[in-house]
Design an enzyme around this catalytic site. Structure first.
Site, PDB file in Angstrom:
ATOM      1  N   GLU A  58       0.807  -1.221   0.000  1.00  0.00           N
ATOM      2  CA  GLU A  58       0.000   0.000   0.000  1.00  0.00           C
ATOM      3  C   GLU A  58       0.840   1.272   0.000  1.00  0.00           C
ATOM      4  O   GLU A  58       0.476   2.266  -0.642  1.00  0.00           O
ATOM      5  CB  GLU A  58      -0.946   0.003   1.208  1.00  0.00           C
ATOM      6  CG  GLU A  58      -2.039  -1.048   1.140  1.00  0.00           C
ATOM      7  CD  GLU A  58      -1.585  -2.425   1.593  1.00  0.00           C
ATOM      8  OE1 GLU A  58      -2.396  -3.368   1.522  1.00  0.00           O
ATOM      9  OE2 GLU A  58      -0.416  -2.555   2.025  1.00  0.00           O
ATOM     10  N   PHE A  83      -5.558  -0.202   5.710  1.00  0.00           N
ATOM     11  CA  PHE A  83      -4.294  -0.163   4.983  1.00  0.00           C
ATOM     12  C   PHE A  83      -4.085   1.156   4.234  1.00  0.00           C
ATOM     13  O   PHE A  83      -2.974   1.682   4.192  1.00  0.00           O
ATOM     14  CB  PHE A  83      -4.223  -1.333   4.001  1.00  0.00           C
ATOM     15  CG  PHE A  83      -4.508  -2.666   4.643  1.00  0.00           C
ATOM     16  CD1 PHE A  83      -3.947  -2.988   5.870  1.00  0.00           C
ATOM     17  CD2 PHE A  83      -5.355  -3.577   4.045  1.00  0.00           C
ATOM     18  CE1 PHE A  83      -4.215  -4.211   6.479  1.00  0.00           C
ATOM     19  CE2 PHE A  83      -5.624  -4.800   4.631  1.00  0.00           C
ATOM     20  CZ  PHE A  83      -5.054  -5.121   5.856  1.00  0.00           C
ATOM     21  N   ARG A 167     -18.401  -2.244   4.003  1.00  0.00           N
ATOM     22  CA  ARG A 167     -18.602  -3.598   3.496  1.00  0.00           C
ATOM     23  C   ARG A 167     -20.065  -4.027   3.581  1.00  0.00           C
ATOM     24  O   ARG A 167     -20.561  -4.772   2.736  1.00  0.00           O
ATOM     25  CB  ARG A 167     -17.742  -4.559   4.314  1.00  0.00           C
ATOM     26  CG  ARG A 167     -17.925  -6.027   3.975  1.00  0.00           C
ATOM     27  CD  ARG A 167     -17.179  -6.900   4.978  1.00  0.00           C
ATOM     28  NE  ARG A 167     -17.164  -8.301   4.599  1.00  0.00           N
ATOM     29  CZ  ARG A 167     -16.665  -9.257   5.348  1.00  0.00           C
ATOM     30  NH1 ARG A 167     -16.127  -8.967   6.522  1.00  0.00           N
ATOM     31  NH2 ARG A 167     -16.690 -10.513   4.948  1.00  0.00           N
TER      32      ARG A 167
END
Length: 313
Positions: A58, A83, A167
Site C-alpha cells: 500500500e 491499509f 462492506r
C-alpha cells in the site's frame, strides 16, 4: 410497502468508477491485491489497461498514485481503510498531502461493520488520521446514491480526497432524482427543535429511525447528514445548535478524532453547546457478525434513541 433496497457503498464505489471511466480517459485505478473486495475489479473488467494491481504494498501504491498525479492523471488508489489510511499514512502524508497532489483514496471496509475480519481490519481511526493531513478532504457517504455522487465530486475536485466506504449492505435513503452532493455542505434530513443529531455514514439511517422513536416521546430531533467531515459545514452545525441547544453526534468511528471531535471543535470555538458523542469508545473491535457488532457497540437506532432521550431529559 415497497422493500427497502440495501447496497454496500463499496459496490457504489466500483460502479461509480466505471461510469467516470467511460467519460474520462485520465482516470486510473490502483489497488493492492484486493480488487474483488474493494470492487475496483468492476472497473478492471471494463478498463483493464487503466487498472494497476500494486500487490500487497500500500505504501508503494501511494507513491505510484502520486507519480501518476504529477503526470496529469487522476488516480484513485484503493484498499481497505486500515491499509489505505493506516499502513500507508506516512506516504499519504508526505507524497500526496504535502505536495497537495490530485490523488483520490478509495478506502473500503471501514469501521466495525467489517464484521468477522476482526479488530485488525476494523479501522475506527481513519477519519481522525486523514483529518490531520493539511488540505485533505474527508468524505463518508451514507448510502449508494450519496457514495456515487461523492466519487464524481472527488474526481472533479482538484486535490487529495479521502473517500470512506463500507462492506455492509445498508439502506438507500436518498432519492436519486433530487439528490445534490456538494463537498463541505451538510444536509438537513429532518428538521427539529429539541435536539440536533449529527450523523455520518451508515449512522445517518439509524439516526433517522431514532428520531421517529423520539417523536413518540414528544422530542423533536433535527437530523443532519454530514457526509463531508473535512471541510465541515460549520454554518449548518452552528445554526442547528443555536436552534436546539443540544447536540448528539453519531459515527461508526472512534469518538476520538472523528465526526464528534470535529463538531466539538466547531461549537467550542463559535457557540459552546452541550454535546454527547456516540461512536466506538476507546477500544478495539472484535470478530463477529456485522449487525451484532453494531448492536454491541451502540450504533443502532435503539441505542441512539435511548442515549439521546436521556441526554435531552
Amino acid at each position: 410497502m415497497s422493500e427497502v433496497i440495501k447496497i454496500a457503498t463499496r459496490e457504489s464505489y466500483g460502479n461509480a468508477l466505471v461510469e467516470l471511466g467511460k467519460a474520462h480517459d485520465d482516470l486510473i485505478v490502483l489497488d493492492a491485491d484486493l480488487a474483488g473486495a474493494t470492487k475496483t475489479g468492476t472497473f478492471k473488467k471494463v478498463f483493464p489497461d487503466r487498472h494497476i494491481d500494486c500487490g500487497i504494498a500500500e505504501a508503494n501504491m501511494a507513491g505510484i498514485a502520486a507519480g501518476l498525479a504529477t503526470c496529469g492523471k487522476v488516480p484513485f488508489m484503493s484498499s481497505f481503510a486500515m491499509f489505505a489510511a493506516g499502513r500507508a499514512f506516512e506516504q499519504v502524508r508526505n507524497s500526496i498531502g504535502y505536495p497537495h497532489l490530485n490523488v483520490k483514496i478509495g478506502a473500503t471496509h471501514a469501521g466495525i461493520s467489517v464484521g468477522e475480519d476482526g479488530a485488525t481490519h476494523q479501522c475506527n481511526e481513519d477519519i481522525a488520521l486523514m483529518r490531520t493531513i493539511p488540505g485533505m478532504v474527508v468524505i463518508n457517504p451514507c448510502d449508494d446514491i450519496e457514495a456515487k455522487a461523492a466519487v464524481k465530486a472527488a474526481y472533479e475536485y482538484e486535490g487529495p480526497v479521502y473517500l470512506r466506504f463500507g462492506r455492509l449492505a445498508i439502506p438507500v435513503i436518498n432519492n436519486e432524482a433530487d439528490y445534490k452532493f456538494e463537498i463541505g455542505k451538510g444536509i438537513v434530513m429532518k428538521e427539529g427543535s429539541d435536539v440536533t443529531i449529527v450523523a455520518t455514514g451508515l449512522c445517518v439511517c439509524e439516526a433517522l429511525e431514532a428520531a421517529k422513536s423520539l417523536e413518540k416521546d414528544g422530542i423533536n430531533a433535527e437530523v443532519i447528514n454530514i457526509h463531508t467531515i473535512k471541510p465541515i459545514d460549520k454554518e449548518l452545525i452552528i445554526a442547528s445548535a443555536k436552534k436546539t441547544g443540544k447536540v448528539v453526534t453519531v459515527e461508526e468511528h472512534s469518538v476520538i478524532g472523528g465526526l464528534g471531535s470535529a463538531v466539538c471543535d466547531v461549537l467550542s470555538e463559535n457557540l459552546p453547546t452541550p454535546v454527547y458523542k456516540i461512536g466506538v469508545n476507546d477500544t478495539y473491535g472484535e470478530s463477529g457478525p456485522a449487525k451484532e457488532l453494531l448492536v454491541k457497540y451502540g450504533l443502532t437506532h435503539e441505542n441512539i434513541y435511548e442515549k439521546t432521550r436521556a441526554f435531552v431529559k
